[in-house]
Motif scaffolding. Structure first.
Motif, short mmCIF file in Angstrom:
data_model
loop_
_atom_site.label_atom_id
_atom_site.label_comp_id
_atom_site.label_asym_id
_atom_site.label_seq_id
_atom_site.Cartn_x
_atom_site.Cartn_y
_atom_site.Cartn_z
N THR A 76 -17.95 10.30 0.22
CA THR A 76 -16.92 10.16 -0.82
C THR A 76 -17.53 10.28 -2.21
OG1 THR A 76 -17.14 7.77 -0.68
CG2 THR A 76 -15.35 8.78 0.56
N ALA B 281 -11.96 5.67 -4.24
CA ALA B 281 -11.34 4.72 -3.31
C ALA B 281 -10.31 5.43 -2.42
CB ALA B 281 -10.68 3.59 -4.08
N ALA B 282 -9.57 6.37 -3.03
CA ALA B 282 -8.57 7.10 -2.26
C ALA B 282 -9.26 7.98 -1.21
CB ALA B 282 -7.72 7.96 -3.19
N ASP C 207 -11.80 7.29 5.96
CA ASP C 207 -12.11 6.23 6.91
C ASP C 207 -11.31 6.36 8.19
OD1 ASP C 207 -13.61 3.81 7.41
OD2 ASP C 207 -11.66 2.79 7.36
N LYS C 208 -10.07 6.81 8.04
CA LYS C 208 -9.17 6.84 9.19
C LYS C 208 -9.50 7.94 10.18
CE LYS C 208 -5.30 4.90 6.61
NZ LYS C 208 -4.26 5.31 5.67
N ARG D 260 -10.36 5.79 1.61
CA ARG D 260 -9.25 5.39 2.49
C ARG D 260 -8.86 6.54 3.41
NH1 ARG D 260 -5.10 4.63 -1.10
NH2 ARG D 260 -6.62 4.25 -2.76
N ILE E 279 -4.84 12.64 -0.66
CA ILE E 279 -5.21 12.25 0.70
C ILE E 279 -4.50 13.13 1.72
CG2 ILE E 279 -5.01 10.42 2.42
CD1 ILE E 279 -5.54 8.41 0.26
#
Lengths: 192, 192
Positions: free
Chosen positions: A146, A117-118, A124-125, A121, A67
């Motif tokens: 993703t 999922a990572a 998304d931000k 996350r 990330i």
DNA sequence: GGAAGTTTGTTTACTAATGAACGAATCCAG
DNA sequence: CTGGATTCGTTCATTAGTAAACAAACTTCC
């Protein structure tokens, strides 16, 4: 941090990942890990409750790094950008050994899920819903993005990186442009 | 032996030798060594009284290994034999980094002397004064042999091993035969 | 099924390594 | 010469790592 802790953890993780590249997760024993890491068996239990915890912490820390590879150049630019994509694939190339091990290892299912999922996350931000994405459904956009990137990553790593990071990002970016998922390039014939 | 001791010593020696390859012995500090070895400075003093002691122990242990390389195959054969010479040069090739560092390092004089002294000690015990060497002066024979071998070693290492170990031993052995320092080969035309 | 051998996770007493502090020695620039 | 900066060698309390032992839970193989 006490350098003994860092050295022990590093040795254990390195041994563990090496073993995962050789055999299935289930048939790896704590004995083997401590032997390969040149560390007392007790030391492994000092840091990890069991091998599942070890695997979990390994995956977690790597995905945090993944990330972070999105946004290495400070607050410069918004994702998705070609530069940040390239950073990610550069990072993946450097840690290909780990990702190949967990992706290929039959004893580690769910990794593909956690990878996506990572990405989700992380994305998304910082995704920019203005401009080109103004009228898009964010949830769907992110899901699409993703999935696509995770798929590319999985393919690239498990196939021993048959193209350079630059080439992959070039292709991926072209696909994203074609699908209007990123800022469109200026038309060559366009007048302002 | 406690693996912590082995690991610390190994790290310290490795760092020290690496530094010796880079700069003169005098300008190497304990700080640098501990930093490079990723070990607390106190740990260095735990194992070595100062850097002279470190250098000394390094040289000593390596020269012990060198002597042991003479007689690796149990009590098989007497020195000088072509096989044991080859073992020695194989060992030297594997540890060339250390020997190059100390031989080249201006801060470590006397190493050439200690090298020859080690050869002499190793040779003295197992040289066979019967047969071909029956009428030789042992002291002079050994002096001649150790000088010749030490010279070859120094040349081979400091010149980055321009020939393989096998080639060097081949040449060296031929020279020793020519000087009747070793058992003579059977004459091809000789009848028993 | 059961004996023999592993692996597991935990506990133990012991020891090596840590970082921080210290005064002294040495170096080096102004 | 002098004063700031390193390096030195030593001490100290704390902590991480060690080997060894242990019972319990497993495999494996006869």
């Amino acid at each position: 941090m006490d350098r003994r802790i860092l050295k022990s953890r590093e040795a254990i993780v390195e041994a563990f990942v090496a073993l995962m590249a050789e055999k299935n997760f289930e048939q790896i024993t704590i004995n083997e890990i401590s032997e390969r890491a040149n560390v007392s068996r007790g030391t492994v239990y000092l840091h990890y409750t069991d091998k599942f915890d070890l695997l979990d912490q390994c995956i977690k820390s790597h995905l945090v790094e993944l990330i972070e590879s999105f946004l290495p150049c400070g607050a410069t630019g918004i994702f998705p950008s070609k530069a940040s994509l390239l950073h990610t694939f550069q990072y993946l190339g450097q840690h290909a050994f780990f990702y190949a091990a967990v992706l290929a290892n039959k004893g580690v299912p769910m990794f593909r899920y956690r990878l996506q999922a990572a990405l989700l996350r992380g994305l998304d931000k910082q995704i920019d819903m203005n401009g080109i994405n103004r009228d898009m459904n964010k949830e769907m956009l992110i899901q699409f993005l993703t999935s696509a990137i995770a798929g590319m990553i999985e393919w690239w790593i498990t196939n021993s990186m048959p193209y350079t990071d630059v080439e992959v990002v070039e292709q991926l970016w072209a696909l994203m442009e074609r699908n209007q998922m990123v800022p469109q390039p200026f038309d060559k014939g366009m007048t302002i």
